[in-house]
Design a protein around this motif. Structure first.
Motif, PDB file in Angstrom:
ATOM      1  N   GLU A  85       8.365   7.049  -7.222  1.00 59.66           N
ATOM      2  CA  GLU A  85       6.994   7.560  -7.193  1.00 59.66           C
ATOM      3  C   GLU A  85       6.000   6.421  -7.385  1.00 59.66           C
ATOM      4  O   GLU A  85       6.263   5.468  -8.112  1.00 59.66           O
ATOM      5  CB  GLU A  85       6.815   8.602  -8.298  1.00 59.66           C
ATOM      6  N   TYR A  86       4.866   6.513  -6.695  1.00 65.79           N
ATOM      7  CA  TYR A  86       3.861   5.456  -6.829  1.00 65.79           C
ATOM      8  C   TYR A  86       2.435   5.969  -6.954  1.00 65.79           C
ATOM      9  O   TYR A  86       1.502   5.184  -7.083  1.00 65.79           O
ATOM     10  CB  TYR A  86       3.944   4.487  -5.637  1.00 65.79           C
ATOM     11  N   GLY A  87       2.233   7.285  -6.937  1.00 63.17           N
ATOM     12  CA  GLY A  87       0.869   7.802  -7.051  1.00 63.17           C
ATOM     13  C   GLY A  87       0.830   9.302  -6.848  1.00 63.17           C
ATOM     14  O   GLY A  87       1.851  10.000  -6.980  1.00 63.17           O
ATOM     15  N   THR A  88      -0.352   9.814  -6.531  1.00 63.53           N
ATOM     16  CA  THR A  88      -0.528  11.244  -6.272  1.00 63.53           C
ATOM     17  C   THR A  88      -1.390  11.427  -5.018  1.00 63.53           C
ATOM     18  O   THR A  88      -2.068  10.496  -4.570  1.00 63.53           O
ATOM     19  CB  THR A  88      -1.209  11.958  -7.453  1.00 63.53           C
ATOM     20  N   TRP A  89      -1.371  12.634  -4.488  1.00 65.40           N
ATOM     21  CA  TRP A  89      -2.202  12.971  -3.329  1.00 65.40           C
ATOM     22  C   TRP A  89      -2.588  14.440  -3.430  1.00 65.40           C
ATOM     23  O   TRP A  89      -1.943  15.210  -4.146  1.00 65.40           O
ATOM     24  CB  TRP A  89      -1.435  12.724  -2.027  1.00 65.40           C
ATOM     25  N   LYS A  90      -3.637  14.821  -2.724  1.00 68.83           N
ATOM     26  CA  LYS A  90      -4.023  16.233  -2.728  1.00 68.83           C
ATOM     27  C   LYS A  90      -2.889  17.055  -2.128  1.00 68.83           C
ATOM     28  O   LYS A  90      -2.340  16.738  -1.074  1.00 68.83           O
ATOM     29  CB  LYS A  90      -5.321  16.442  -1.958  1.00 68.83           C
TER      30      LYS A  90
END
Length: 518
Positions: A85-90
């Motif tokens: 994992e490296y981040g988030t998104w909508k």
């Protein structure tokens, strides 16, 4: 007939294998050829991934499902695999979309809600209004109140619905000239009209939304009959739709002629907060130099107008077939071989940029990156990516591939570094020898790239087999080098203005969607 076809295929297959055998290939390469041509898993993987799961838009449940599928598939071959994992998104989930013309006659409309589009709370019926050409900003301002409660068509109506190549093939020379010149003039007039509004194609939908529009519709036609590009919505509260060129023209002409069409729209979708973004990494540990790496690279995500088959399902299955074959037939790899399936490439190489940023220990010890991301065709171009000595090792690696695989490949050494476009650019910027395996386009850019026609049936599996053989061989050859290959960068030329071209800079990924506009 079935028996004849089967025998014919078997005969051709045996003939192909015999031809390869006559070349006196490296025994391991010959084994690669035999495995990929007689025991290919490409079609099986494609059914599971593309038909069973579907497109892989970042932030959707399908992307999560695809990630789980890739890990399970890799582990079934005995390959360690993980989700990084490296981040988030909508987070967004597409539902069903129904659009029907109810006046002046009944007709179902071919329409798709754009990615991340707001949903309708329930089906609604509204008049359609077509945005005209504007000569001044004042004209636009005077027209703007007319959008309240309407479904607004905001892209150019295409006068000619046939592709240029048909006019060229069947029309007289003067007709072809007329059509191409008219298309160019009308496109320029429309672009100028948009500019006069003071907005852009990206910002105009929200302005219409703020002025009470019920929905916004476009037709992002590629110029190939039936093919539209499907990207992301630019609205925040009302649905934004893409309508086929044929149906869009019908609605536009009716609205323009004074017969106001009515549409009933029901666009179902869910906004689910945020979702985690990730890369899938599979690993075969090196037996002699486990801290040196070769990376098999392809982006895993897609837009979701269709199945994401040639962008980049084909790159994905190429690299999966490659690492499956290597695991089975090349057990004594010296270096660690990674398969990296990147997330959110479509939003700016985010997955690969995150990997480069998060893994400096891998980046400094990577022998080579092989990336595939431009459709279903056989590889026909390899660029040295601006590395001064790339000719010395890449030509040596290519020489080990079967003649049928390499005979059509054009090379360019030392070539130029890629500054973007696909994930090998993330590594090139960091000084890693990374190579885009550029394939024959098979109509890719106008027909399947980001379109509603990017489906399983467009895959040419025989071409993908070719590319898996190529990539497996290049990987083995890169692995057998005694040392890490030379990373010296070429002296770059000057541009048209006389300035020296600079090596691309390492860029940080976009780790969330807060400022994403596309």
């Amino acid at each position: 007939m079935k028996l004849i076809n089967t025998l014919t295929y078997s005969t051709l297959l045996l003939s192909s294998i015999a031809i390869h055998a006559q070349e006196k290939l490296n025994p391991t390469v010959q084994n690669f050829v035999n495995e990929i041509e007689t025991n290919s898993q490409l079609e099986k993987m494609s059914v599971e991934l593309l038909d069973g799961i579907g497109p892989r838009l970042v932030g959707t449940p399908q992307m999560d499902q695809a990630g789980d599928w890739a890990i399970k598939t890799l582990k079934s071959w005995g390959i360690d695999a993980r989700k990084e994992e490296y981040g988030t998104w909508k987070a967004w989930e597409r539902g069903l979309t129904h659009v029907d013309m109810t006046y002046p006659r009944l007709k179902s409309i071919e329409a798709t809600q754009l990615a991340w589009s707001p949903a309708t709370k329930k089906a609604f019926t509204a008049d359609v209004v077509a945005m005209p050409l504007f000569k001044t900003k004042a004209e636009f301002d005077a027209w703007l109140p007319k959008v309240k409660g309407k479904i607004v068509l905001i892209t150019q109506n295409q006068r000619y619905g046939r592709s240029d190549y048909q006019y060229k093939e069947f029309g007289r020379e003067e007709l072809y000239k007329k059509v191409t010149e008219t298309r160019k003039a009308e496109a320029e007039a429309w672009a100028n009209s948009i500019k006069l509004t003071g907005y852009t194609n990206n910002t105009l939908p929200e302005v219409l939304e703020q002025n009470g529009a019920a929905a916004v519709a476009i037709s992002n036609w590629t110029g190939i009959m039936g093919a539209n590009r499907i990207f992301g919505a630019k609205t925040k509260k009302i649905p934004m739709l893409d309508i086929s060129n044929e149906d869009y023209g019908l609605l536009y002409r009716l609205a323009e002629s004074g017969t106001t069409p009515k549409l009933t729209v029901n666009a179902e979708s869910k906004h689910n907060g945020t979702a985690k973004t990730f890369n899938i990494v599979g690993e075969i540990k090196g037996k002699e130099k486990p801290n040196e790496y070769i990376i098999l690279s392809a982006h895993f995500d897609s837009w979701d107008g269709a199945q994401g088959a040639t962008d980049n399902g084909t790159g994905t299955i190429t690299m999966l077939e490659t690492i499956r074959t290597i695991k089975k037939l090349y057990p004594n790899n010296k270096r660690t071989i990674l398969i990296c399936l990147w997330g959110s490439e479509e939003q700016g190489l985010n997955g690969s940029r995150a990997f480069v940023e998060d893994h400096p220990e891998i980046i400094k010890n990577t022998q080579a990156v092989f990336n595939q991301d431009n459709g279903t065709g056989r590889v026909v171009n390899i660029n040295g990516s601006g590395f001064e000595k790339s000719y010395e090792y890449m030509t040596h690696w290519l020489a080990a591939t079967p003649n049928s695989v390499r005979s059509e490949i054009k090379t360019d050494f030392p070539g130029m570094p890629s500054g973007g476009g696909s994930d090998h650019a993330s590594f090139i910027a960091a000084g890693v020898p990374a190579f885009g395996l550029s394939s024959l386009h098979w109509g890719y850019f106008n027909y399947t790239w980001h379109t509603n026609k990017d489906t399983y049936d467009k895959i040419v599996f025989e071409e993908i087999q070719n590319n898996a053989i190529l990539t497996a061989t290049l990987t083995m050859m890169a692995d057998q080098e005694k040392e890490l290959v030379n990373r010296e960068k070429r002296a770059l030329p000057t541009d048209k203005e006389g300035k020296t071209v600079e090596w691309p800079e390492v860029k940080s990924p976009q780790r969330n969607s807060e400022n994403y506009l596309k």
